[in-house]
Design a protein around this motif. Structure first.
Motif, PDB file in Angstrom:
ATOM      1  N   MET A  16     123.419  51.489  53.820  1.00 50.34           N
ATOM      2  CA  MET A  16     122.198  51.381  53.310  1.00 50.34           C
ATOM      3  C   MET A  16     121.771  49.852  53.505  1.00 50.34           C
ATOM      4  O   MET A  16     120.895  49.556  52.708  1.00 50.34           O
ATOM      5  N   ALA A  17     122.442  49.180  54.264  1.00 54.26           N
ATOM      6  CA  ALA A  17     122.272  47.762  54.418  1.00 54.26           C
ATOM      7  C   ALA A  17     122.174  47.408  55.731  1.00 54.26           C
ATOM      8  O   ALA A  17     123.110  48.119  56.328  1.00 54.26           O
ATOM      9  N   GLY A  18     121.386  46.514  56.255  1.00 54.26           N
ATOM     10  CA  GLY A  18     121.683  46.061  57.873  1.00 54.26           C
ATOM     11  C   GLY A  18     121.000  46.721  58.531  1.00 54.26           C
ATOM     12  O   GLY A  18     120.017  47.667  58.404  1.00 54.26           O
ATOM     13  N   LEU A  67     125.460  57.675  43.861  1.00 54.07           N
ATOM     14  CA  LEU A  67     123.922  58.232  43.848  1.00 54.07           C
ATOM     15  C   LEU A  67     123.344  57.655  42.310  1.00 54.07           C
ATOM     16  O   LEU A  67     124.362  57.598  41.485  1.00 54.07           O
ATOM     17  N   ILE A  68     122.240  57.579  42.481  1.00 53.25           N
ATOM     18  CA  ILE A  68     121.661  57.180  41.153  1.00 53.25           C
ATOM     19  C   ILE A  68     120.286  58.040  40.822  1.00 53.25           C
ATOM     20  O   ILE A  68     119.615  58.149  41.801  1.00 53.25           O
ATOM     21  N   ASP A  69     120.548  58.712  39.706  1.00 58.89           N
ATOM     22  CA  ASP A  69     119.175  59.612  39.337  1.00 58.89           C
ATOM     23  C   ASP A  69     118.294  58.723  38.441  1.00 58.89           C
ATOM     24  O   ASP A  69     118.752  58.633  37.223  1.00 58.89           O
ATOM     25  N   VAL A 349     117.989  57.804  46.576  1.00 62.48           N
ATOM     26  CA  VAL A 349     118.948  57.918  45.546  1.00 62.48           C
ATOM     27  C   VAL A 349     120.085  56.957  45.332  1.00 62.48           C
ATOM     28  O   VAL A 349     120.807  57.074  45.020  1.00 62.48           O
ATOM     29  N   THR A 350     119.558  56.049  46.255  1.00 59.88           N
ATOM     30  CA  THR A 350     120.830  54.687  46.166  1.00 59.88           C
ATOM     31  C   THR A 350     119.959  53.401  45.957  1.00 59.88           C
ATOM     32  O   THR A 350     119.177  53.277  44.638  1.00 59.88           O
TER      33      THR A 350
END
Ligand code: DI6
Ligand code: FE
Length: 402
Positions: A16-18, A67-69, A349-350
């Motif tokens: 999720m980077a780049g 994941l982050i809620d 979610v990230t």
């Protein structure tokens, strides 16, 4: 004991980077140290300094940030299955709320539960999220609506973090609904309950952020502004349930107040989107409530894209409008209902969920960030949002612990 160094190898990394979609690295390796992620890149380019780390072969699996809620009401008493039946017979969410059901009925159930009972009821819900690779969960108060029960909810939320390997971030949501005993006297409720409860909860170290519900069935922008003023005086960040059922200008108010996020946003207009962009306020997309309430107006996803407003995606897990206990299913709903891309759903979610919580230390696989990772039995990251009701989690890595 300190977590040892480790080198994850034989995996595909959706960092999720780049520059690539999903920040994808084929034939990847990820170096972890006690301080977090040290390096991520192609296996062929493993730095000499990490080459001797103990290796963990991930068998070609996909690794993503855990994941982050970033929006849940996970701590609460009771359930609202009866109200679900009423809605199926034609009653609307707002009608039920105005007739003394809805949020206020969960308030009754929450007030009669002890802290222990709230924790016992919350644990299975939390475990279901953890089983899907979740490492960080935001939990709101807002079903107490009296000083003591608001505190009890937040204490329960804090204690969950000691019972499970997960980080809990709390939001004080005293301005969620007007309780029965203050019916028609919302301003008095704010003065006599909400603001004192916020102060007491903050004094006890129970509050990470302050939330509100700006809506015809809840609080006016002027009332929310007073709560935000108190939050500011305490040095707490704010966020807002805004434009869920109508447009009261809540998101613009949140943006003006420098809010971390504005959440729901189905009825948001372009001026509100522009205000959020200017303030760096994250749009938290909650398809579970849209689905449950059979809402027909979608949040302005296209405008968020055009303006470059970061979009987070969250479950809104609550007993009334979103009894949705799966972040993977939430991702699918964001795609199917709102035409978000699977990549936007995973970012939602990230790292955008991390942004919505003001946490700069997680949400990507990148040097210096926390080693909170999820390992999946899938080939392509789009599969995480694609399947319905299937959990391909192989392993969670939290704080570098394998
Ligand atoms: N909006 C929601 O969707 C939840 N809270 C809010 O402000 C609903 C909470 C509930 O119905 O119990
Ligand atoms: Fe909510």
């Amino acid at each position: 004991m300190r977590q040892p160094n480790a080198l994850l190898v034989n995996c595909r990394a959706a960092t999720m980077a780049g520059p690539h979609p999903y920040g994808l690295i084929e034939e990847a390796a990820v170096a972890l140290t006690p301080d977090g992620i040290l390096w991520a890149g192609p296996e062929a380019a493993i730095p000499a300094a990490t080459a001797a780390f103990p290796r963990h072969d991930l068998g070609g699996r996909l690794v993503t940030p855990a994941l982050i809620d970033c929006h849940t009401h996970l701590v609460h008493g009771g359930d609202r299955a009866g109200e679900f039946e009423m809605r199926l017979k034609g009653a609307s969410y707002e009608e039920i709320a105005r007739a003394g059901g809805g949020i206020v009925s969960t308030v009754r159930a929450t007030r009669t539960a002890s802290e222990e009972e709230l924790i016992a009821a919350a644990l299975p819900r939390l475990d279901a999220l953890i089983a899907e690779g979740v490492s960080t969960v935001e939990i709101k108060s807002g079903y107490g609506l009296d000083v003591e029960t608001e505190l009890t909810m937040l204490r329960a939320a804090r204690r969950l973090a000691a019972l499970r390997p997960v980080e809990i971030v709390t939001s004080f949501l005293g301005a969620h609904a007007v309780p029965a005993e203050y019916k028609g006297r919302a301003d008095a409720y704010i003065d006599e309950v909400c603001l004192p409860a916020l102060k007491a909860a903050h004094d006890e170290g129970l509050v990470d952020a302050v939330d509100g519900f700006c809506e015809g069935i809840a609080f006016t922008p002027a009332q929310i502004e007073r709560v935000f003023g108190a939050a500011k005086a305490l040095g707490l960040p704010v966020k807002l349930h805004a434009e869920q059922l109508s447009n009261l200008g809540g998101a613009a108010l949140a943006a003006r107040s420098g809010a971390l996020s504005a959440d729901h946003l189905e009825y948001l207009d372009e001026a509100g989107v522009a205000a959020m962009k200017k303030a760096g306020t994250v749009a938290v997309i909650l398809p579970g409530a849209f689905y449950t309430l059979r809402e027909t107006q979608s949040p302005p996803i296209g405008l968020f894209r055009t303006y470059g407003v970061p979009m987070a995606v969250a479950s809104d897990l609550n007993p009334g409008s979103s009894p949705l206990n799966s972040l993977l299913l939430t991702m699918n709903m964001a795609c199917t209902l709102f035409r978000m891309t699977p990549e936007e759903a995973l970012a939602g979610v990230t790292h955008n969920a991390a942004l919505a919580l003001g946490l700069g230390d997680r949400g990507k696989i990148a040097p210096g960030l926390r080693a909170d990772l999820a390992v999946w039995d899938v080939t392509h990251p789009a599969e995480l949002a694609y399947r319905i009701g299937f959990n391909p989690l192989h392993q969670r890595i939290i704080g570098g612990w394998l």
